[in-house]
Write an enzyme that holds these catalytic residues in place. Structure first.
Site, PDB file in Angstrom:
ATOM      1  CE  LYS A 201      -3.626   2.426   2.443  1.00 18.30           C
ATOM      2  NZ  LYS A 201      -4.715   2.329   3.408  1.00 18.30           N
ATOM      3  CE  LYS A 256      -6.168   1.884  -0.604  1.00 14.28           C
ATOM      4  NZ  LYS A 256      -6.548   1.900   0.757  1.00 14.28           N
TER       5      LYS A 256
HETATM    6  C1  PBG Z   1      -7.691   3.298   5.357  1.00 11.51           C
HETATM    7  C2  PBG Z   1      -7.939   3.169   3.918  1.00 11.51           C
HETATM    8  C3  PBG Z   1      -7.706   4.134   2.914  1.00 11.51           C
HETATM    9  C4  PBG Z   1      -8.225   3.603   1.739  1.00 11.51           C
HETATM   10  C5  PBG Z   1      -8.722   2.338   2.034  1.00 11.51           C
HETATM   11  N1  PBG Z   1      -8.521   2.074   3.388  1.00 11.51           N
HETATM   12  C6  PBG Z   1      -7.180   5.515   2.972  1.00 11.51           C
HETATM   13  C7  PBG Z   1      -5.856   5.810   3.449  1.00 11.51           C
HETATM   14  O1  PBG Z   1      -4.988   4.946   3.613  1.00 11.51           O
HETATM   15  O2  PBG Z   1      -5.652   6.981   3.725  1.00 11.51           O
HETATM   16  C8  PBG Z   1      -8.229   4.323   0.416  1.00 11.51           C
HETATM   17  C9  PBG Z   1      -9.221   3.861  -0.558  1.00 11.51           C
HETATM   18  C10 PBG Z   1      -9.482   4.774  -1.687  1.00 11.51           C
HETATM   19  O3  PBG Z   1      -8.841   5.819  -1.884  1.00 11.51           O
HETATM   20  O4  PBG Z   1     -10.400   4.442  -2.451  1.00 11.51           O
HETATM   21  N2  PBG Z   1      -6.574   2.808   5.918  1.00 11.51           N
END
Ligand code: PBG
Length: 332
Positions: A201, A256
Site C-alpha cells: 500500500k 493499492k
Molecule cells: C484506510 C484506507 C484508505 C483507503 C482504504 N482504506 C485511505 C488511506 O490509507 O488513507 C483508500 C481507498 C481509496 O482511496 O479508495 N486505511
C-alpha cells in the site's frame, strides 16, 4: 521464438478482423466474479448522501445500504468491502470505537449477513475512520507507534470476525500486523477468517476522495502517512512486504493504488503466484468518472482500466465502478 514468422505468412491483423475471433484469442477477460464493490455506511444518516468528490457514489444509512447491496448482487457481484463513516463524537486519539462490538461496522455486518447470508464481506482493519487525528494507528509524540497499534488492531479484528466478516483486510501498514492478527484469530477459533493484506500500500495522493468520503481528511490535515505507507519510488520493497505477509499468514495480498502501480501487481503475481487483488482507489475512479461525465472520455475507459488490472495479473479488483461495470458486462 518468432524468428521465422515473417509477413505475409504472419499477419497479426487476421486475428483482429472481427470481434468474435478477437474474443476467442483474448488473453484476459473481466467478469462479475472479479469485482468487489466498496460501500460506505454512515451512522445516523437517513437515506443516502452523495459524495461530492466521487461522482455517482454515495454514503448509505444502515438501512439504505441493504437496498444497494441487493442491486449490487443482482448484477452478479458477490463481494463487498465495507467502510464506516462514524459519528464525529465517537472519534478519539486511540480510535477505541474500532474495538466496540456494537459499533457501526459490526452492526452493519450482522444486518447484511442476516439478509444476504451468501455474500462475502470484506472489512477494513485500520484506525483512520475512528481516530480524531486521521492516522491509521496510535500517535506517540506525533509518530504512529507500531506495536501499540498492533494491540488495538487485534481487538478490532476480533470484533469484526465475531460480527461475521468473511475477509479482514488490514490496510494500516504496521509491521507485524498480519502475524499478530492471524494468531489472535487462531486463538479465538476463527480459523477460516481470511486475511487479505494490503501488502503493498503506497503513500498516495490518489486516496484524497476516500478521505472525504469517510471524513478523515479534515482530521489528517496536512499530516502524511509516509512513516508507514510505502514510497512510490520503490518496487523491490513491495516484494519484501508481500513475502513477510505470506509468511505471517496472509491468504491474499493486495496492491493499492491500482493503475499507477500495475508494474507492482504484475511483479507480485509473477513472483509469488498467490491470489493477488488490486484496488482501483477513489482518486483513480473519480478522475475517470468525472471525465466520462463531462464527455471528455468515452464511457469504455472504465472497462479498459479494469482490463489492464486483469492483464497485469490481478485476480480480483476493488472498484467503485463495480456495479456499473458489472451491468455493462452482463449486456455484452
Ligand atoms: C484506510 C484506507 C484508505 C483507503 C482504504 N482504506 C485511505 C488511506 O490509507 O488513507 C483508500 C481507498 C481509496 O482511496 O479508495 N486505511
Amino acid at each position: 521464438m518468432f524468428i521465422d514468422r515473417k509477413f505475409p505468412k504472419t499477419r497479426l491483423r487476421r486475428l483482429r478482423a472481427n470481434a468474435n475471433i478477437a474474443e476467442l484469442i483474448a488473453e484476459s477477460s473481466l467478469s462479475q466474479t472479479d469485482l468487489i464493490q466498496p460501500l460506505f455506511v454512515k451512522e445516523k444518516l437517513v437515506g443516502t448522501e452523495a459524495i461530492e468528490s466521487m461522482p455517482g457514489i454515495s454514503r448509505y444509512s444502515e438501512d439504505s445500504i441493504l437496498k444497494e447491496i441487493e442491486e449490487v448482487l443482482e448484477t452478479g457481484i458477490k463481494s463487498i468491502a465495507l467502510f464506516p463513516v462514524i459519528d464525529k463524537t465517537k472519534k478519539d486519539s486511540s480510535g477505541k470505537e474500532a474495538t466496540n462490538k456494537s459499533n457501526l461496522i459490526c452492526n452493519s455486518i450482522r444486518k447484511i449477513k442476516d439478509r444476504f447470508p451468501e455474500i462475502i464481506i470484506i472489512a477494513d482493519v485500520a484506525l483512520d475512520p475512528y481516530t480524531d487525528h486521521g492516522h491509521d494507528g496510535l500517535l506517540v509524540n506525533g509518530y504512529v507507534d507500531n506495536d501499540l497499534t498492533l494491540d488495538i488492531l487485534k481487538s478490532q479484528s476480533l470484533v469484526l470476525a465475531e460480527a461475521g466478516a468473511d475477509i479482514l483486510a488490514p490496510s494500516d501498514m504496521m509491521d507485524g500486523r498480519i502475524g499478530n492478527i492471524r494468531e489472535a484469530l487462531e486463538d479465538a477459533d476463527y480459523k477460516n477468517t481470511i486475511l487479505l493484506s494490503y501488502a503493498a500500500k503506497y503513500n498516495s495522493k490518489f486516496y484524497g476522495p476516500f478521505r472525504d468520503a469517510v471524513s478523515s481528511a479534515n482530521n489528517l490535515g496536512s499530516s502524511s502517512k509516509s512513516s508507514y505507507q510505502m514510497s512510490s519510488h520503490n518496487k523491490n520493497e513491495a516484494l519484501h512486504e508481500v513475502a513477510l505477509d505470506i509468511n505471517e499468514g496472509a491468504d491474499i495480498v493486495m496492491v493499492k493504488p491500482g493503475m499507477p502501480y500495475l508494474d507492482i501487481i504484475s511483479l507480485i503475481k509473477e513472483t509469488f503466484k498467490i491470489p493477488t487483488f488490486a484496488y482501483q482507489v477513489s482518486g483513480e475512479y473519480s478522475m475517470l468518472k468525472l471525465a466520462i461525465d463531462k464527455g471528455w472520455l468515452d464511457n469504455d475507459v472504465m472497462l479498459e482500466s479494469l482490463i489492464s488490472f486483469k492483464r497485469a495479473g490481478a485476480d480480483a479488483i476493488l472498484t467503485y465502478a463495480a456495479k456499473e461495470i458489472s451491468k455493462e458486462i452482463k449486456l455484452k
